[in-house]
Write an enzyme that holds these catalytic residues in place. Structure first.
Site, short mmCIF file in Angstrom:
data_model
loop_
_atom_site.label_atom_id
_atom_site.label_comp_id
_atom_site.label_asym_id
_atom_site.label_seq_id
_atom_site.Cartn_x
_atom_site.Cartn_y
_atom_site.Cartn_z
N ASP A 55 -50.61 14.75 -8.44
CA ASP A 55 -49.76 15.51 -9.36
C ASP A 55 -49.58 14.75 -10.67
OD1 ASP A 55 -47.72 17.71 -9.86
OD2 ASP A 55 -46.50 15.91 -10.18
N GLU A 72 -54.55 17.11 -10.90
CA GLU A 72 -53.85 18.11 -11.71
C GLU A 72 -53.80 17.58 -13.14
OE1 GLU A 72 -49.53 20.36 -12.02
OE2 GLU A 72 -49.75 18.19 -12.07
#
Length: 836
Positions: A423, A478
């Site tokens: 993330d 991401e």
């Protein structure tokens, strides 16, 4: 050039940007690099050119008795510039993208930093893989008939271990500090039993500026909170279950899929009831749904412990602890084992981009104002993310590297996860963290002083580690910036991720749905958005993830149908124009995203059937309600509601890739983006896809180009009855190709394709055609699944004759569908009666 690099001394941890220069180049693949080159750092390119030397120098200490040396910076005096230059001249990704040539010095610099760091780990820690076993040394471990607890806290002046086992009085359990700031204590067993009972609460108490502070141990493996106390802080829990209570894995990991079809899920909000769901309930109730829809991978959000539930799991407080809201670590192991038994790989959202700002129950509690060399985080503004209100790691710190790399190994080895979705990678890659940045694709945006090379080197080490200890791992980044090389192997000079998320795709769909009329949709723009990705770097495409459904926004289904979803989803009545448009476009948007947007596909839990509304976690603003923090599975389970049609089509999309692995195919050719017709035609693998986005026009005998000559049949049809369509396309029609132009001369072909065939293309319909091999004639088991588990060739052209229509209406369709059949009989817009 960088010939003077050997004259520059080692730097402090703060000097992590690559020197600014206008003469850069690109990078490549060389596995031998990982075995050579010690480390050096420069404070900046101009200083390097002037042969200036940084004033601070930190050396890695020699091996200590505990077998785990500690230091805050990653430097050494054993450079070998000649050898480094020999090994970094051939950087692989430069050969795949010559546009990176001006940044060659950047790639050489970060590759040298990476290789030198690996050499230091080999010299002082026994190598990268051994270094990442920190959880065997730090935190609580069983050693020599007792429990040994170690904690890195160089800012502490005194330290004690406290907990239920000693009545929270640490006077008899004082810890000792070594020269590297590691505190330790050994507590022998008592009466043949551990002195600290399994499941009891523990904390680390240390003195700073004359005051004792209590914190949850950084490496704690379980943390709980007293739910009866509002706003109560979490407590660390000593987790070492006896063999009778320890979960033992029963099933092997499934093989790595050629292309991941990912089901993104949040365990806590997966219940149909307004409450937090458990790991075991998710395993027993939700995993079978995922498997039934033909996904091959599950991506779990919010697994790492986070004290604030509404953070979606992204403000992590305890990095080695599975979230206790949904159960124990053993319960999580049960979930993963159950997924493996169903043939599903399991990925976990890993949050190494930042940490919760919480002091009492988070890693931030160890920061008491010390220097960054003695902390997990940078000091000052560099250590704080102003938009996320969270702390930022110092990736150049030796102990931070040990902590984060060990964290990756922990989740893979202890819980048998099959990979990670990293993330917030954009925030890691740049000192500006992507804040107020609009990335245009200009390569200068990626390789400059704004690049955080410390973080880049950490990510290279992380990907190297993960793929070394588990070669079948899937690791996804991401990243919204599109940094070149992010998805290239480390050996080529890349950062090493297997895939990146195609984050621009959902933004395009949201823009269209909110701001454009259907007739304003551009086929070229849609196609370009879906195919705009770097050659050789794989992407995971998605039309919507959890991001698009968070409070303040809506799912695609809700954007399309909005309030009518509350009253118009019954199949016992005719669909309104809004509902009919919504369901057809929902299918088309998700399917073209999957088929054209990447080398893998992702869907967020519930969106496969058009889950309405939005996600809103319990918070003060909604009176702590769970009403919007659940999944209404009853909607898709109700046979009289239209949600089942979208779910059935989602299942068929995935099944098509099982039968014809188009996602893994490198053959992707868009032959037509017709703005007037609103039709997109492309090939993926040996399948031919025809998407008609026109709201009204049906095209009979529509000519589509293809590569291979022969006979084509329908593989998947979004207009089929089983998907809530009108059944206008015949599934048992043979489409024979015709040659186009001069073989091998593309400009003489039809849409640059050497062959063509004609089809019926109804409005707002997507149809896929496959080529029938001669060996497949009469063998339906080689053909893809279409409607309700039936083979495409077994499903009749629903309206091809009154007899077949009557049979279908009587056997498979409700009364409303039967009426639609009768209406279609009168209109006779049916393939099989057209001159195809």
């Amino acid at each position: 050039m960088l010939g003077s690099l050997s004259l520059v001394s080692q730097l402090t941890a703060g000097c992590s940007s690559f020197p600014s220069s206008k003469t850069y180049t690109r990078v490549a693949e060389n596995n031998e690099l990982a075995k050579q080159l010690p480390i050096e750092r420069t404070c900046g390119f101009q200083k390097l050119l002037r042969h200036r030397i940084c004033t601070s120098r930190f050396l890695v200490p020699q091996r200590v008795k505990q077998n785990f040396p500690i230091s805050s910076v990653l430097t050494d005096d054993t450079s070998s510039m000649t050898r480094m230059e020999d090994e970094t001249e051939n950087i692989g990704i430069l050969s795949t993208d010559r546009g990176l040539e001006p940044f060659k010095d950047h790639f050489k610099y970060r590759m040298k930093r990476y290789v030198d760091q690996k050499l230091l780990l080999e010299k002082h820690e026994g190598g990268l893989e051994e270094f990442a076993k920190g959880y065997h040394e730090f935190g609580f471990n069983r050693e020599d008939g007792g429990i040994v607890y170690r904690e890195w806290a160089p800012a502490a002046k005194e330290a004690q271990l406290i907990g239920d086992f000693n009545g929270w009085d640490g006077s008899n359990h004082k810890m000792e500090r070594n020269e590297f700031g590691v505190w330790s204590i050994s507590i022998p067993d008592s009466g043949g039993k551990p002195a600290i009972p399994h499941g009891s609460r523990v904390k680390f108490r240390f003195k700073h500026d004359g005051v004792f502070i209590d914190r949850i141990p950084a490496w704690i493996k379980y943390a709980t909170v007293d739910s009866s106390r509002f706003g109560a802080p979490y407590d660390g829990v000593y987790w070492d279950p006896p063999p009778s209570e320890r979960y033992e894995f029963k099933y092997p990991r499934p093989p790595k899929p050629k292309a991941p079809r990912i089901y993104e899920a949040h365990v806590g909000m997966s219940s149909s009831e307004p409450r937090v769901n458990s790991y075991r309930e998710f395993a027993d109730d939700v995993l079978p749904r995922i498997r039934a829809n033909n996904y091959n991978t599950v991506q779990l959000m919010a697994v790492m412990e986070h004290s604030y539930y509404a953070s979606f799991g992204y403000h992590v407080t305890n990095f080695f602890a599975a979230s206790s809201r949904s159960g124990t670590p053993e319960d999580l192991k049960y979930l993963i084992d159950k997924a493996h038994s169903l043939g599903l790989q399991v990925l976990v959202d890993i949050v190494h981009s930042h940490a919760s700002n919480n002091v009492t129950d988070g890693l931030n509690g160890f920061d008491v104002g010390q220097s960054s060399q003695e902390s997990y985080f940078h000091t000052g503004d560099r250590g704080y993310h102003k938009l996320w209100d969270s702390r930022l790691f110092n990736y150049a710190n030796w102990e931070v590297l040990r902590f984060l790399l060990s964290n990756l190994r922990w989740w893979i080895e202890e819980f048998k996860f099959d990979g990670f979705r990293f993330d917030g990678v954009t925030s890691m890659l740049y000192h500006h963290h992507g804040i107020n940045m609009s990335f245009t694709g200009n390569y200068n945006e990626y390789f400059s002083e704004a690049t955080d090379v410390d973080a880049v080197v950490y990510l290279m080490l992380a990907n190297c580690l993960v793929h070394n200890i588990f070669p079948d791992a899937t690791v996804i980044a991401e990243d919204v910036s599109g940094m070149p090389g992010l998805g290239s192997p480390v050996s080529m000079g890349g950062i090493g991720f297997d895939y990146r998320l195609a984050m621009a795709i959902p933004d395009r769909w949201i823009d269209y749905l909110k701001n454009k009329k259907d007739e304003e949709w551009s086929m070229k723009e849609i196609s370009q958005s879906l195919t705009n990705r770097r050659y050789t770097e794989k992407c995971i495409s998605y039309a919507e993830s959890h991001d698009q459904a968070i409070v303040g926004d809506k799912t695609i289904a809700f954007l399309l149908m909005d309030q009518e979803m509350y009253t118009g989803m019954s199949s016992l009545t005719d669909a309104s124009p809004t509902i009919e448009r919504g369901i057809t476009l929902h299918k088309m948007i998700h399917f073209i995203t999957m088929a054209l947007g990447g080398e893998g596909y992702l869907n967020f839990m519930g969106n496969e059937f058009g889950h309405p509304e939005w996600i809103d976690f319990p918070r003060e603003g909604n009176e702590w309600s769970y009403e919007k923090c659940r999944r209404q599975w009853n909607l898709v389970d109700a046979d009289h509601l239209r949600y089942k049609f979208m779910n059935a089509f989602d299942r068929a999309m995935n099944e098509l890739d099982d039968k014809f692995p188009f996602l893994a195919s490198t053959k992707q050719i868009v032959s037509s983006t017709n703005e007037e017709d609103k039709v997109i035609v492309f090939e993926r693998g040996d399948l031919v896809f025809v998407f008609n986005f026109h709201p009204e026009n049906t095209y009979e005998g529509y000519k589509v180009g293809c590569d291979l000559p022969g006979k084509y049949r329908v593989a998947l049809d979004s207009d089929a009855w089983g998907f809530g369509g009108d059944g206008r396309v015949g599934h048992n029609i043979d489409h024979f190709t015709s040659p186009e132009g001069i073989p091998g001369v593309a400009e003489t072909n039809f849409n640059n394709r050497p062959n063509s065939f004609r089809v019926l293309s109804p409005p707002r319909t997507s149809v896929v055609y496959y080529r029938v091999e001669e060996s497949q004639e009469g063998h339906n088991n080689s053909e893809p699944v279409n409607v309700q588990g039936k083979l495409a060739a077994d499903v009749p052209a629903e309206l091809e004759s009154p007899e077949s229509s009557a049979t279908l209406a009587a056997d498979d369709v409700d009364d409303v569908t039967a009426r639609k059949i009768e209406d279609q009989k009168q209109n006779r817009i049916v393939e099989g009666e057209s001159n195809v």
